[in-house]
Write a protein that holds these residues in place. Sequence first.
Motif, PDB file in Angstrom:
ATOM      1  N   GLU A 156      37.646  36.487  42.294  1.00 48.13           N
ATOM      2  CA  GLU A 156      36.830  35.249  42.086  1.00 48.13           C
ATOM      3  C   GLU A 156      35.431  35.047  43.106  1.00 48.13           C
ATOM      4  N   ASP A 157      36.079  35.218  44.271  1.00 44.21           N
ATOM      5  CA  ASP A 157      35.082  35.222  45.457  1.00 44.21           C
ATOM      6  C   ASP A 157      34.317  36.191  45.400  1.00 44.21           C
ATOM      7  N   LYS A 158      34.788  37.464  45.069  1.00 43.84           N
ATOM      8  CA  LYS A 158      33.839  38.645  45.165  1.00 43.84           C
ATOM      9  C   LYS A 158      32.935  38.818  44.370  1.00 43.84           C
ATOM     10  N   HIS A 166      31.718  44.056  38.235  1.00 45.92           N
ATOM     11  CA  HIS A 166      32.153  45.269  38.473  1.00 45.92           C
ATOM     12  C   HIS A 166      32.413  45.317  40.151  1.00 45.92           C
ATOM     13  N   ILE A 167      33.610  45.305  40.590  1.00 49.18           N
ATOM     14  CA  ILE A 167      33.869  45.426  41.940  1.00 49.18           C
ATOM     15  C   ILE A 167      34.109  46.860  42.474  1.00 49.18           C
ATOM     16  N   ILE A 198      41.664  42.084  33.945  1.00 48.35           N
ATOM     17  CA  ILE A 198      40.776  43.290  34.521  1.00 48.35           C
ATOM     18  C   ILE A 198      40.813  44.436  33.743  1.00 48.35           C
ATOM     19  N   LYS A 199      40.235  45.487  34.112  1.00 47.93           N
ATOM     20  CA  LYS A 199      40.281  46.605  33.754  1.00 47.93           C
ATOM     21  C   LYS A 199      40.005  47.497  34.825  1.00 47.93           C
ATOM     22  N   LEU A 200      41.108  48.325  35.288  1.00 49.31           N
ATOM     23  CA  LEU A 200      40.891  49.355  36.395  1.00 49.31           C
ATOM     24  C   LEU A 200      40.172  50.652  35.951  1.00 49.31           C
ATOM     25  N   SER A 203      36.558  54.158  40.171  1.00 48.94           N
ATOM     26  CA  SER A 203      36.116  53.638  41.614  1.00 48.94           C
ATOM     27  C   SER A 203      35.622  52.216  41.573  1.00 48.94           C
ATOM     28  N   PHE A 204      36.154  51.255  40.667  1.00 56.24           N
ATOM     29  CA  PHE A 204      35.742  50.209  40.640  1.00 56.24           C
ATOM     30  C   PHE A 204      36.922  49.163  39.679  1.00 56.24           C
TER      31      PHE A 204
END
Length: 208
Positions: A156-158, A166-167, A198-200, A203-204
């Motif tokens: 959440e913070d990211k 997209h992290i 989420i979806k893995l 690279s993100f």
Amino acid sequence: MIQEVKKHYGGLFEPALIEEINRVATFMEVPEGKDLMQPGQYIKAMPLLLSGSIKIMRPDTEGDELLLYHLEKGDTCAMSMTCCMGNTKSEIHAVTETPAKLLMIPIGKMEEWSSKYKSWRNFVFSSYHNRMMELLESVDNIAFNNMDERLEKWIEDKIQIINSKHIYTTHKEVAQDLHTSRVVVSRLLKKMENNKKIKLHRSFIEVL
């Protein structure tokens, strides 16, 4: 540079202080992943963050690190202030999480401005208060939340910091921030993916 100072601090600082900042500050533009402060260093200048995000981390005796809090636009680091004022060595690691623009204020100006400008004094006190609240939140998060909740809070913070769902990161980097193992993070991320949160990707991490 004065336009940048006025843009971010014009409504906060007196015009005379803005002029002084413009005269004595050093402007820095740094890329993502740049070390700004290492444990054991003496601090010669205090940063004012114009844009971007900085991670403040606390290393342990084994070389691992725990994420304490983030600095964002308009922030400064209270721990840097403490080191500057006391001429003591840093006990934290500061690294840019995104590309950032900084103003570096010479430490000799800190005490002078605190007695000369009410707005600067208020800014310093407010910064101490905000960082203390963030530290308490971090302590509460570690003490009272399980790793599932801590990981969700990290995500959440990211996304708020980078303004994207997209992290781009690795499981190892997430584990380092949370002071846990990569295996634990991978397992919990997979659990979140199974729960459609989420979806893995290769690279993100994509937040749904």
